[in-house]
Enzyme design. Structure first.
Site, PDB file in Angstrom:
ATOM      1  N   HIS A   1     -17.656   5.778   3.201  1.00 40.71           N
ATOM      2  CA  HIS A   1     -17.341   4.519   2.533  1.00 40.71           C
ATOM      3  C   HIS A   1     -16.668   3.565   3.529  1.00 40.71           C
ATOM      4  CE1 HIS A   1     -15.024   2.368  -0.936  1.00 40.71           C
ATOM      5  NE2 HIS A   1     -16.102   1.710  -0.575  1.00 40.71           N
TER       6      HIS A   1
ATOM      7  N   GLU B   1     -13.629   5.842   4.567  1.00 38.77           N
ATOM      8  CA  GLU B   1     -13.222   6.889   3.621  1.00 38.77           C
ATOM      9  C   GLU B   1     -14.350   7.917   3.609  1.00 38.77           C
ATOM     10  OE1 GLU B   1     -12.876   5.375  -0.410  1.00 38.77           O
ATOM     11  OE2 GLU B   1     -11.078   6.578  -0.743  1.00 38.77           O
TER      12      GLU B   1
END
Ligand code: CAA
Length: 293
Positions: free
Chosen positions: A140, A152
């Site tokens: 992410h 992430e």
């Protein structure tokens, strides 16, 4: 395993940013979307943002040219067959993502890795559309990708340690700081960010303060680079609402219920900066903010 050839599916804001940082880091990139026009649009964003980095003296003209030379274009996903890792950054909708991953699974070498840039769809569920859930992960990136440090890294229930280690290493090679978390609704970033944005919308809805006052308080008082409503406009109010719904349904707690004002604005098509109107007004879709808003 070492990751050298990276496929990016979806040449929008996120996909073009991912292709940009991967190519600048020396990776061979295949950028794909459903039409030549969309791939070309993504490439023009990359050219513009690389140009900005050259102007600021952060990237040399040679490095820019080399990065652009490392990005191949594709409309057919078959062009991704030789990739070590494919990162999906298409529309935030589960059905087309599952379809794409099933197709990629049948196409890629057995050892290749699949990643989704989803901001809130379950990695475990997406991985279940493939026969390689151990080689599937969430990656992410944050918007704007060339500027934001974080990636992430979300492990689905079946993601292997080897996959996580390879993706963490690739993110570092792209100049990012990867942080791992587990696959629960909103992961960490949006589980924390979206309730703050939602509360800012409630403050406006209840007449506590104007959008500008809410944003200025959070900007100057908490040292946030953007106030939460400016950020919501930047992310897209439809995206914020979709993520809040995932949190609300997935965690089953009414503290995540979307503010009715947010729902109403999305219904009106006031989706934020990309629509030219959200909590503020912009000079057309994607344009600069106009004041007074
Ligand atoms: N590409 C390359 N460089 C860019 C860029 C881009 N797209 N956008 C901005 N920059 C650079 C600028 O050139 C500038 O560089 P210098 O520091 O060398 O001058 C720097 O970034 C700052 O930009 P600006 O001066 O234009 O404007 P700013 O200081 O207001 O910063 C910002 C802009 C970086 C977007 C900043 O406001 C910020 O950090 N905002 C918060 C962004 C954020 O929270 N993103 C996460 C959103 S959530 C998400 O993405 C995930 C999700 O799931 C919803």
């Amino acid at each position: 395993m070492s990751i050298q050839r990276i496929g990016v599916v979806g040449a929008g804001q996120m996909g073009s940013g991912i292709a940009h940082v991967a190519a600048l880091a020396g990776k061979d990139v295949v950028l794909s979307d459903v039409s030549d026009a969309l791939v070309e649009k993504g490439l023009s964003v990359i050219r513009k943002n690389l140009g900005r980095q050259v102007e600021k003296g952060k990237v040399t003209a040679e490095a820019r040219d080399a990065a652009l030379g490392r990005i191949a274009h594709a409309v057919d996903v078959a062009a991704l067959a030789g990739c070590d890792l494919v990162v999906e950054a298409i529309v935030e909708d589960e059905a087309p993502k599952r379809k794409l991953f099933a197709a990629l699974d049948g196409l890629l070498a057995p050892g290749a890795l699949l990643a989704s840039n989803t901001s809130s769809i379950s990695i475990t569920r997406l991985a279940a559309a493939t026969k390689r859930p151990d080689r599937f992960i969430g990656m992410h990136f944050m918007n704007p990708v060339p500027v934001m440090q974080l990636v992430e890294v979300i492990r689905g229930i079946a993601t292997s340690d080897e996959t996580a280690a390879a993706v963490v290493a690739a993110a570092r090679e792209m100049g990012k700081t990867p942080v791992e978390c587990r696959d629960f609704p909103g992961f960490v970033s949006n589980r924390v960010l979206m309730p703050m944005i939602n509360e800012a919308v409630f403050a406006v809805f209840e007449g506590v303060a104007t959008p500008d006052a809410v944003d200025t308080i959070m900007k100057l008082g908490m040292n946030h680079p953007m106030g939460p409503l400016t950020l919501a406009d930047f992310i897209g109010l439809d995206t914020c609402l979709a993520i809040l719904r995932v949190l609300h349904e997935g965690l089953g707690d009414d503290k995540y219920r979307p503010c009715p004002l947010l729902v109403q604005m999305v219904d009106a098509g006031w989706l934020g900066k990309k629509a030219g109107r959200g909590f503020y007004r912009y000079a057309g879709p994607g344009g600069e903010r106009v004041t007074p808003s």
